[in-house]
Every structure is written in C-alpha cells, then in structure tokens.
Design a protein around this motif. Structure first.
Motif, PDB file in Angstrom:
ATOM      1  N   ALA A  65       0.831  -1.205   0.000  1.00 24.82           N
ATOM      2  CA  ALA A  65       0.000   0.000   0.000  1.00 24.82           C
ATOM      3  C   ALA A  65       0.866   1.255   0.000  1.00 24.82           C
ATOM      4  O   ALA A  65       0.583   2.218  -0.724  1.00 24.82           O
ATOM      5  N   LEU A  66       1.947   1.277   0.805  1.00 27.85           N
ATOM      6  CA  LEU A  66       2.801   2.455   0.863  1.00 27.85           C
ATOM      7  C   LEU A  66       3.576   2.645  -0.438  1.00 27.85           C
ATOM      8  O   LEU A  66       3.793   3.775  -0.880  1.00 27.85           O
ATOM      9  N   ALA A  67       4.000   1.562  -1.065  1.00 28.64           N
ATOM     10  CA  ALA A  67       4.700   1.671  -2.344  1.00 28.64           C
ATOM     11  C   ALA A  67       3.768   2.228  -3.409  1.00 28.64           C
ATOM     12  O   ALA A  67       4.160   3.086  -4.223  1.00 28.64           O
ATOM     13  N   GLU A  68       2.527   1.772  -3.426  1.00 27.21           N
ATOM     14  CA  GLU A  68       1.555   2.283  -4.398  1.00 27.21           C
ATOM     15  C   GLU A  68       1.264   3.763  -4.155  1.00 27.21           C
ATOM     16  O   GLU A  68       1.169   4.557  -5.103  1.00 27.21           O
ATOM     17  N   GLU A  69       1.106   4.138  -2.889  1.00 33.48           N
ATOM     18  CA  GLU A  69       0.846   5.541  -2.556  1.00 33.48           C
ATOM     19  C   GLU A  69       2.034   6.407  -2.948  1.00 33.48           C
ATOM     20  O   GLU A  69       1.867   7.514  -3.465  1.00 33.48           O
ATOM     21  N   CYS A  70       3.236   5.915  -2.739  1.00 34.51           N
ATOM     22  CA  CYS A  70       4.448   6.642  -3.114  1.00 34.51           C
ATOM     23  C   CYS A  70       4.473   6.920  -4.615  1.00 34.51           C
ATOM     24  O   CYS A  70       4.755   8.048  -5.052  1.00 34.51           O
ATOM     25  N   ILE A  71       4.149   5.920  -5.426  1.00 36.35           N
ATOM     26  CA  ILE A  71       4.151   6.081  -6.887  1.00 36.35           C
ATOM     27  C   ILE A  71       3.129   7.125  -7.311  1.00 36.35           C
ATOM     28  O   ILE A  71       3.396   7.985  -8.162  1.00 36.35           O
ATOM     29  N   LEU A  72       1.943   7.083  -6.719  1.00 43.18           N
ATOM     30  CA  LEU A  72       0.913   8.060  -7.057  1.00 43.18           C
ATOM     31  C   LEU A  72       1.372   9.482  -6.756  1.00 43.18           C
ATOM     32  O   LEU A  72       1.156  10.404  -7.554  1.00 43.18           O
ATOM     33  N   HIS A  73       2.004   9.665  -5.603  1.00 43.52           N
ATOM     34  CA  HIS A  73       2.436  11.012  -5.229  1.00 43.52           C
ATOM     35  C   HIS A  73       3.573  11.504  -6.115  1.00 43.52           C
ATOM     36  O   HIS A  73       3.570  12.665  -6.536  1.00 43.52           O
ATOM     37  N   LEU A  74       4.543  10.658  -6.419  1.00 45.87           N
ATOM     38  CA  LEU A  74       5.655  11.075  -7.273  1.00 45.87           C
ATOM     39  C   LEU A  74       5.170  11.407  -8.671  1.00 45.87           C
ATOM     40  O   LEU A  74       5.609  12.390  -9.279  1.00 45.87           O
ATOM     41  N   ARG A  75       4.266  10.591  -9.201  1.00 47.19           N
ATOM     42  CA  ARG A  75       3.798  10.827 -10.563  1.00 47.19           C
ATOM     43  C   ARG A  75       2.932  12.076 -10.659  1.00 47.19           C
ATOM     44  O   ARG A  75       3.118  12.926 -11.530  1.00 47.19           O
ATOM     45  N   ASN A  76       1.990  12.217  -9.739  1.00 49.66           N
ATOM     46  CA  ASN A  76       1.054  13.330  -9.841  1.00 49.66           C
ATOM     47  C   ASN A  76       1.653  14.656  -9.414  1.00 49.66           C
ATOM     48  O   ASN A  76       1.084  15.711  -9.699  1.00 49.66           O
ATOM     49  N   ALA A  77       2.803  14.633  -8.737  1.00 43.71           N
ATOM     50  CA  ALA A  77       3.468  15.891  -8.380  1.00 43.71           C
ATOM     51  C   ALA A  77       3.821  16.696  -9.620  1.00 43.71           C
ATOM     52  O   ALA A  77       3.919  17.919  -9.564  1.00 43.71           O
ATOM     53  N   VAL A  78       4.015  16.039 -10.769  1.00 45.60           N
ATOM     54  CA  VAL A  78       4.326  16.757 -12.006  1.00 45.60           C
ATOM     55  C   VAL A  78       3.188  16.688 -13.016  1.00 45.60           C
ATOM     56  O   VAL A  78       3.101  17.532 -13.907  1.00 45.60           O
ATOM     57  N   GLU A  79       2.305  15.710 -12.909  1.00 42.20           N
ATOM     58  CA  GLU A  79       1.236  15.579 -13.892  1.00 42.20           C
ATOM     59  C   GLU A  79       0.029  16.444 -13.560  1.00 42.20           C
ATOM     60  O   GLU A  79      -0.785  16.728 -14.431  1.00 42.20           O
ATOM     61  N   VAL A  80      -0.119  16.833 -12.302  1.00 41.78           N
ATOM     62  CA  VAL A  80      -1.195  17.735 -11.926  1.00 41.78           C
ATOM     63  C   VAL A  80      -0.600  19.127 -11.800  1.00 41.78           C
ATOM     64  O   VAL A  80       0.149  19.402 -10.861  1.00 41.78           O
ATOM     65  N   PRO A  81      -0.868  20.044 -12.744  1.00 36.93           N
ATOM     66  CA  PRO A  81      -0.200  21.344 -12.728  1.00 36.93           C
ATOM     67  C   PRO A  81      -0.673  22.206 -11.565  1.00 36.93           C
ATOM     68  O   PRO A  81      -1.790  22.031 -11.059  1.00 36.93           O
ATOM     69  N   PRO A  82       0.165  23.136 -11.116  1.00 39.46           N
ATOM     70  CA  PRO A  82      -0.255  24.034 -10.048  1.00 39.46           C
ATOM     71  C   PRO A  82      -1.367  24.952 -10.530  1.00 39.46           C
ATOM     72  O   PRO A  82      -1.494  25.212 -11.733  1.00 39.46           O
ATOM     73  N   PRO A  83      -2.191  25.454  -9.623  1.00 43.25           N
ATOM     74  CA  PRO A  83      -3.295  26.328 -10.036  1.00 43.25           C
ATOM     75  C   PRO A  83      -2.778  27.625 -10.641  1.00 43.25           C
ATOM     76  O   PRO A  83      -1.774  28.183 -10.187  1.00 43.25           O
ATOM     77  N   THR A  84      -3.437  28.082 -11.678  1.00 43.66           N
ATOM     78  CA  THR A  84      -3.077  29.335 -12.343  1.00 43.66           C
ATOM     79  C   THR A  84      -4.325  30.170 -12.547  1.00 43.66           C
ATOM     80  O   THR A  84      -5.369  29.650 -12.960  1.00 43.66           O
ATOM     81  N   GLU A  85      -4.223  31.443 -12.242  1.00 48.21           N
ATOM     82  CA  GLU A  85      -5.329  32.364 -12.436  1.00 48.21           C
ATOM     83  C   GLU A  85      -4.994  33.318 -13.579  1.00 48.21           C
ATOM     84  O   GLU A  85      -3.837  33.722 -13.753  1.00 48.21           O
ATOM     85  N   VAL A  86      -6.015  33.684 -14.359  1.00 47.60           N
ATOM     86  CA  VAL A  86      -5.857  34.651 -15.445  1.00 47.60           C
ATOM     87  C   VAL A  86      -6.611  35.916 -15.072  1.00 47.60           C
ATOM     88  O   VAL A  86      -7.787  35.856 -14.700  1.00 47.60           O
ATOM     89  N   VAL A  87      -5.931  37.046 -15.153  1.00 54.88           N
ATOM     90  CA  VAL A  87      -6.520  38.347 -14.833  1.00 54.88           C
ATOM     91  C   VAL A  87      -6.445  39.203 -16.094  1.00 54.88           C
ATOM     92  O   VAL A  87      -5.357  39.361 -16.664  1.00 54.88           O
ATOM     93  N   GLU A  88      -7.568  39.732 -16.538  1.00 52.42           N
ATOM     94  CA  GLU A  88      -7.539  40.530 -17.755  1.00 52.42           C
ATOM     95  C   GLU A  88      -8.668  41.550 -17.793  1.00 52.42           C
ATOM     96  O   GLU A  88      -9.691  41.404 -17.103  1.00 52.42           O
TER      97      GLU A  88
END
Length: 268
Positions: A65-88
């Motif tokens: 379970a911990l190995a699977e959780e580790c993989i999810l966190h490492l992968r999604n740390a770069v695949e889920v982009p940080p939030p970005t707001e657009v002001v115009e």
C-alpha cells in the motif's frame, strides 16, 4: 487509514510533532512483513489517478500500500499542474475604468505574475495597472503603463489588482497569468492533493525500513516513478528528487534489477 487522515488534517501540528514516533512504528510494521509473499503493485506510472485509486481496494500488505501511494504522489506531483489564475481587462477596455480585484492561491509563498505580450494601456496620468499587497490598495508592489509590462514576483498568496483608465483613447488592455512560485501544502492538501514531499517521505521510509522484497519486487516501479518526477519537474524542484534517485541507484547496484537506465539520459 481514513481516521488517521482526518486526524492529520485536523490536528496537523500535533501529528507533525510525533512524526519520528510514527516513522518508528511504521518501520516496525514494515519489518514485520519480512518473509511475506509480495503481490504485484496495482498502480504504475502513466495510469490515470482515478483509475489507480479505484483499483487499489483493500491493501493486502502495508508495504504494498505504501509503495503504491508513493508512486501516485511522485507521478502526480508533475502531472497535476499548479493552479493558475488569469486576470484581464476587456479588449479593448472602456474609458474611465476603475476596476479592483483580488487573486488568491492557497498555500503559495510567492506569486509569479506574467504579462501577455499584447498588453497595452494608455500612458496618461490615469491609465495604469497596479498591484498591491493589501486590500486597502496602499502597499504597492508594482505599476505599469503603455507596453512596459514586466514579470512581477509577489510575496505571499494574495495580490490585489487595480486598473484605471483615462477619458481619452483606449487600447487592447491587459492580461496576466498568476501562478505560485512555491506552495506550502497544508495537511489535507498533502494527503489528498498528491505531492512530492509525501512521496519522498514514503520512499525514504521504504528504503530504510521496508522488507527485502521492496528491493526485489518494487524497486523498479519506484525508480520509474522517481525518474518520471525528476525528468518533468521544474529545475528548482529537482534537487531533492535527484538526491533520492542517487540513493535508489545505489540500491539497484546492490540488487540487480531490469530497470531502464536509458531513461537517465533524459536528465541531461
């Protein structure tokens, strides 16, 4: 596990204070699984998070379970982009504008404001785009007119924007993207949002205290997830990942595994 997650989210300061004890107890539990029959991991780099999560079900072993959780966190740390707001503004904007708005990105320690190259406002006394640190619009962090827009870094997770225009000729207006330079995750975000810090902690724990089959059965998958993170992460975020990757490579040299070492060429 759910109760532990709730406790961590609600009483984070207390839980952080006992993290050494938690690491010790988890280490003892991992060590107790020495000699158990390892099962294949049910999550891999490249799978969708929702698919991986729903397929996990009830963990068979804590190590698994911990190995699977580790993989999810490492992968999604770069695949889920940080939030970005657009002001115009409107394009073009109207005369005699006086617009005020606030951008808030939770957890950001700094905000990066990047202008659209098309941005253009008047150069008269009234026309300008200004950025403030306070909601009273007194502590100015930057102000721009004409086409002289430049990237701007704001300390904190909030910026207040004010745009005014004169009565004369108008132009295209302005457009900015606001994104976090650094984010401080709270405990609930760390558990639910999938992030490198927790993935790092889990992998370090597995290498330190995990049973022998971590190296013989799970190390290649953990290596692939870590290479994925180091390859795709921002330069400023690579250092810790590379440090841990060197340790994983040392482990792999002691326990020969069919890992794709060619993937390291992408780090050049």
């Amino acid at each position: 596990a759910e109760a532990a997650a709730i406790a961590l989210a609600q009483h984070g300061d207390v839980v952080r204070a006992i993290m050494p004890v938690l690491r010790l107890r988890l280490g003892e539990m991992l060590h107790s699984e020495e000699g158990s029959r390892p099962l294949p991991l049910r999550v891999r780099v490249g799978e969708g998070e929702s698919r991986a999560r729903t397929e996990l079900g009830t963990p068979v072993l804590l190590t698994q379970a911990l190995a699977e959780e580790c993989i999810l966190h490492l992968r999604n740390a770069v695949e889920v982009p940080p939030p970005t707001e657009v002001v115009e503004s409107a394009h073009p904007y109207a005369p005699n504008e006086d617009q005020r708005l606030t951008v808030h990105i939770p957890g950001a320690s700094k905000l990066m404001i990047r202008p659209d190259p098309r941005s253009k406002v008047g150069t008269d006394f009234m026309s300008r785009v200004s950025f403030y640190l306070d909601d009273q619009y007194q502590m100015q962090a930057g102000s721009f007119q004409g086409t002289a827009f430049q990237p701007l870094v704001i300390d904190g997770d909030t910026v207040h924007v004010r745009f005014t225009s004169g009565a004369g000729r108008t132009h295209w207006g302005y457009r900015f993207t606001v994104s976090p330079l650094n984010r401080r995750l709270n405990d609930r975000q760390a558990l639910c949002g999938l992030n490198f810090e927790l993935g790092y902690w889990l992998l370090d724990l597995l290498l330190d205290r995990g049973p022998g089959f971590v190296r013989t059965h799970y190390l290649v998958s953990l290596y692939n997830a870590l290479v994925h993170y180091v390859t795709l992460s921002r330069r400023s975020a690579k250092a810790l990942g590379i440090q841990l990757l060197l340790r994983v490579l040392q482990e792999m040299s002691r326990h020969p595994t069919p890992a794709d070492l060619g993937a390291l060429h992408r780090l050049r």
